[in-house]
Scaffold this motif. Structure first.
Motif, PDB file in Angstrom:
ATOM      1  N   ARG A 251     -39.860 -21.066 -22.671  1.00 52.18           N
ATOM      2  CA  ARG A 251     -40.072 -22.425 -23.170  1.00 52.18           C
ATOM      3  C   ARG A 251     -40.526 -23.416 -22.103  1.00 52.18           C
ATOM      4  O   ARG A 251     -40.816 -24.567 -22.424  1.00 52.18           O
ATOM      5  CB  ARG A 251     -38.804 -22.930 -23.862  1.00 52.18           C
ATOM      6  N   GLN A 272     -42.315 -23.068 -30.767  1.00 52.51           N
ATOM      7  CA  GLN A 272     -41.141 -23.322 -29.928  1.00 52.51           C
ATOM      8  C   GLN A 272     -41.531 -23.643 -28.483  1.00 52.51           C
ATOM      9  O   GLN A 272     -40.696 -24.123 -27.717  1.00 52.51           O
ATOM     10  CB  GLN A 272     -40.203 -22.102 -29.948  1.00 52.51           C
ATOM     11  N   ASP A 274     -42.551 -25.993 -26.673  1.00 53.22           N
ATOM     12  CA  ASP A 274     -42.787 -27.433 -26.777  1.00 53.22           C
ATOM     13  C   ASP A 274     -43.287 -28.069 -25.493  1.00 53.22           C
ATOM     14  O   ASP A 274     -43.669 -29.242 -25.494  1.00 53.22           O
ATOM     15  CB  ASP A 274     -41.523 -28.150 -27.270  1.00 53.22           C
ATOM     16  N   LYS A 295     -46.924 -26.995 -34.926  1.00 55.43           N
ATOM     17  CA  LYS A 295     -45.927 -27.757 -34.162  1.00 55.43           C
ATOM     18  C   LYS A 295     -46.355 -28.013 -32.724  1.00 55.43           C
ATOM     19  O   LYS A 295     -45.708 -28.775 -32.012  1.00 55.43           O
ATOM     20  CB  LYS A 295     -44.589 -27.008 -34.158  1.00 55.43           C
ATOM     21  N   CYS A 297     -48.349 -29.342 -29.400  1.00 52.76           N
ATOM     22  CA  CYS A 297     -48.945 -30.624 -28.989  1.00 52.76           C
ATOM     23  C   CYS A 297     -49.676 -30.375 -27.672  1.00 52.76           C
ATOM     24  O   CYS A 297     -49.086 -30.453 -26.593  1.00 52.76           O
ATOM     25  CB  CYS A 297     -47.853 -31.678 -28.827  1.00 52.76           C
TER      26      CYS A 297
END
Length: 421
Positions: A251, A272, A274, A295, A297
């Protein structure tokens, strides 16, 4: 006893002359011992010797009853200061191994207190070798097989290692012992498999495996300490067909390169990641993107040259099971109500199923009973800069959508038909 660290000897008389220390340590070797030929006796014959690259013979300071104070507040960070009475100097230590520093300071304290020499771990006060006081090597770049070290080890202090064009078929076990390594570049080799022990490189932030023969990326690596450290990963120009479910445990990833592989899908839970800001997966075999892709970005996205299929929401893949099985009902409740679970409560295969549960457009979860379609998504919805996906100037790609029931699918279909009037 000896200690390798950085040292700055600061005279406390400097401020009276309007001067100040330079505030930067020098690589040094500290020794606690007795000069050669000195008769045995109490601690009075014990000296602290500081050897540097400029002064390998070393400066000696008497220890017994000559230490005014020890400053050890930051000893766990490898820092400490020994304040001497005569001469009026502070010996500032930094970048030392915390455990070795504690042991060294304990021995200095005992010598200061006059402990019998026989009980002290003393060393001979002899000039330091050049290798003992030179600055540790932190970077090594090897770009040919003939330059690759075969008979001697890599410097333990390396933080950046590049070994490219060396025809390596596997990762050298000596590399896996470099615990300070932050950047590892093994591009342009013949590596087919990654050892799980690469996950023991607890400081590793950048891993470049561009242009190798990798066919997979181990799930064990995704569950290793790389979860907390790895920020840049280049797996481009290999032979990888799919990434493991556990891949999204990495992550801290910021930059991920997957170009020129044989990928038929991206990780199911890619949303996930992120912290991910740069993603390139050009020239693969992706027919569509996972639903979790929404999801992300991103700052930059490159999916050029993938054979994205033409979406048709009117031809769904229906996997509904009516009535729902008890397993499906329990799984939906567990996820929707965020009920804690783990391998200590459920069989591992059920935990794995829950980890890859789908999410309906209504926000509810579904496990094995669902309706699947593909729709078109403009990639500018997830990325500021998008490389065109084809030679026609397109920035749209097919993405999967899931529905937990016929009712949810019907509502979507009504909105879709109205918008396409």
């Amino acid at each position: 006893m000896r200690l390798q660290c950085e040292v700055e000897v600061i005279s406390r008389l400097l401020p009276t002359c309007g001067l100040r220390g330079r505030g930067r340590g020098t690589r040094a070797l500290l020794s606690l011992g007795r000069p050669p030929g000195r008769a045995r006796g109490g601690g009075g014959g014990v000296y602290l010797m500081v050897c540097t690259a400029r002064d390998r013979v070393g400066a000696r300071y008497k220890v017994q009853e000559n230490i005014e104070r020890f400053f050890t507040r930051f000893v766990e960070e490898g820092k400490a200061t020994v304040r001497l009475r005569e001469p009026a100097v502070d010996v500032c230590l930094s970048k030392a191994n915390a455990s070795n520093l504690k042991n060294f300071l304990s021995a200095v304290r005992l010598a200061h207190q006059g402990t019998d020499i026989g009980a002290l771990p003393l060393s001979a006060l002899v000039p330091a070798k050049t290798s003992e006081v030179e600055k540790p090597k932190t970077k090594m770049i090897i770009t040919s097989r003939r330059d690759y070290p075969l008979t001697k080890n890599f410097p333990y202090s390396l933080e950046h290692l590049q070994a490219s064009y060396c025809k390596l078929a596997r990762i050298d076990m000596r590399v896996l012992c470099l615990k300070k390594l932050r950047k590892l570049d093994l591009s342009h080799n013949h590596i087919k498999q990654l050892p799980a022990t690469i996950g023991d490189l607890i400081c590793l932030q950048e891993l470049n495996l561009h242009d190798n023969h990798l066919e997979s990326f181990s799930g064990a690596l995704c569950n290793s300490t790389l979860q907390k450290s790895l920020q840049f990963l280049d797996l481009s120009q290999n032979k990888i067909k799919a990434l493991p479910i556990q891949f999204c445990q990495l992550r801290e990833l910021i930059n991920l390169k997957l170009d020129d592989n044989e990928l038929i899908r991206l990780p199911f839970k890619i949303g996930q990641l992120d912290h991910l800001r740069f993603l390139s997966a050009a020239r693969n075999k992706l027919p569509f993107l996972p639903s979790d892709f929404r999801k992300l970005c991103l700052e930059n996205l490159d999916l050029f040259g993938n054979p994205f299929e033409q979406p048709n929401p009117l031809v769904p893949n229906i996997q509904l099971k009516i009535p729902l099985t008890l397993l499906e009902c329990a799984a939906r409740v567990t996820i929707n109500y965020r009920i804690p679970y783990g391998c200590h409560l459920l069989p591992s295969h059920l935990c794995e199923d829950l980890e890859v549960a789908k999410t309906c457009q209504c926000g509810s979860a579904c496990l094995s009973s669902f309706i699947q379609i593909t729709v078109t998504m403009n990639l500018h919805h997830v990325a500021h800069t998008v490389v065109l996906v084809d030679n026609m100037g397109g920035t749209e790609a097919a993405i999967i959508c899931y529905f937990c029931s016929l009712d949810c699918y019907s509502q979507f279909l009504d909105r879709y038909l109205q918008s396409n009037g």
